[in-house]
Design a protein around this motif. Structure first.
Motif, PDB file in Angstrom:
ATOM      1  N   THR A 311      -1.338   2.196  -2.478  1.00 48.21           N
ATOM      2  CA  THR A 311      -1.660   0.669  -2.557  1.00 48.21           C
ATOM      3  C   THR A 311      -1.769   0.444  -4.032  1.00 48.21           C
ATOM      4  N   LYS A 315      -0.967  -4.393  -2.399  1.00 43.65           N
ATOM      5  CA  LYS A 315       0.299  -4.031  -1.508  1.00 43.65           C
ATOM      6  C   LYS A 315       0.765  -2.716  -1.805  1.00 43.65           C
ATOM      7  N   THR A 317       4.483  -1.082  -2.343  1.00 42.02           N
ATOM      8  CA  THR A 317       5.886  -1.393  -2.688  1.00 42.02           C
ATOM      9  C   THR A 317       6.591  -0.176  -2.676  1.00 42.02           C
ATOM     10  N   GLU A 328       8.139  -4.703   0.192  1.00 32.36           N
ATOM     11  CA  GLU A 328       6.458  -4.879   0.115  1.00 32.36           C
ATOM     12  C   GLU A 328       5.898  -5.013   1.369  1.00 32.36           C
ATOM     13  N   ALA A 330       1.486  -5.075   3.071  1.00 34.77           N
ATOM     14  CA  ALA A 330       0.111  -5.109   3.009  1.00 34.77           C
ATOM     15  C   ALA A 330      -0.428  -3.683   3.606  1.00 34.77           C
TER      16      ALA A 330
END
Length: 336
Positions: A311, A315, A317, A328, A330
């Motif tokens: 993270t 987020k 990626t 992407e 959460a």
């Protein structure tokens, strides 16, 4: 099927036998020499892979060679699923992966040490075999979740991909095999005077498959060091196979990647005196199999610690190494 054997030696065929363009594998057969094979000239399918990643030229050439090899081998297999060729090495290019999905899609990527590649180039050691070093080449047939995988492994020992592929067929398939691979970067000047560069790669593989199995006989691989006085047995090639190898050996890199020649004309040049038949081509295109759902599935298998480590700025990626698509998520998505 098209027969392109009827014109006299040295002449130009009066009829263009339904030529194929780029990104199409053409199976062929030479009955008089008990041989068959496949040939390909890759265009946009390869250019899309290499241009997207902007690899250094020596790395791009190496990945291009392996892509051609994978496509030639993958289209020869009678199965539904995925054919994966993967090289893991101790060289400047540590990983090459090419996925071929039946009937005709391909994707590929490379991992490399940029500094080590630059140093190898500066030292004049930029040949594909120099960049690979030593390691293993694994060839895997994956027919899906309910079928066993088949995998063949061959050592990378400083030889070229062509020689490594020959050894693989000799060890695993026991079929006399000859092949040529070539990769080139071409330049075209546009109407505005600017130059555009693009990649092309070609290859041909031929195999000896006579009706009489004893004609395929070959000696075992050299055992390495042997006691003094021990003679290593040798076996002469069948005359027909010797002729096929000699003809394939005359192909130069420019012929393999020249759109002005093309696959059919190349096969005519090589084998028209003996008679060569070509069969329906298999189209090849670049396509990645990644999806958001597949990536999410990988995230769901991560531990809480791995999720926290991945993270950044609230987020997660993830970039697909094959097609460079960015996904992407959460942090909470990793456990849904």
């Amino acid at each position: 099927m098209t027969d392109i054997r009827s014109t006299p030696a040295g002449s130009i065929p009066p009829v263009n036998p339904a030529p194929v363009g780029l990104d199409a594998v053409v199976p062929f057969q030479i009955d008089a020499l008990d041989a068959r094979g496949r040939a390909v000239l890759l265009g946009d399918a390869l250019d899309g892979i290499l241009a997207r990643h902007d690899y250094p030229e020596p790395v791009a050439r190496l990945l291009g060679e392996m892509t051609v090899l994978t496509v030639l081998l993958g289209t020869s297999l009678k199965f539904e699923g995925k054919f994966i060729v993967q090289a893991q090495t101790d060289g400047p290019v540590s990983l090459l992966v090419v996925d071929f999905v039946t009937p005709g899609t391909v994707r590929a990527y490379a991992r490399f040490d940029e500094g080590a590649v630059d140093a190898a180039v500066a030292a004049g050691h930029a040949r594909p075999e120099d960049l690979l070093g030593t390691g293993t080449l694994a060839l895997t047939v994956d027919q899906g979740a309910y079928m066993n995988r088949y995998q063949g492994i061959v050592q990378l020992d400083g030889a070229s991909l062509e020689e490594i592929a020959r050894n693989y067929f000799r060890q695993s398939e026991q079929i006399p095999t000859e092949l040529r691979l070539a990769v080139g970067r071409l330049s075209v000047r546009g109407d505005d005077g600017s130059m555009r560069q693009f990649w092309r790669a070609g290859g041909i593989v031929a195999q000896f498959l006579p009706d009489a199995p004893e004609r395929m006989g070959a000696t075992d691989l050299h055992p390495g060091e042997a006691p003094e006085g021990v003679e290593i047995p040798t076996l002469e090639d069948d005359d027909a196979w010797s002729e096929v190898k000699a003809l394939v050996g005359t192909v130069d890199d420019d012929e393999l990647i020249d759109e002005g020649v093309g696959v059919h004309a190349l096969l005519f040049r090589l084998f028209h005196e003996r008679g060569v038949r070509v069969f329906d081509a298999q189209d090849i295109r670049e396509k990645c199999t990644c999806t958001r759902d597949k990536v999410a599935g990988v995230l769901a298998s991560l531990s809480d610690e791995d999720v926290a480590e991945a993270t950044r700025d609230g987020k997660i990626t993830i970039t697909c190494e094959f097609c460079s698509t960015v996904y992407e998520f959460a942090p909470g998505d990793a456990k849904t």
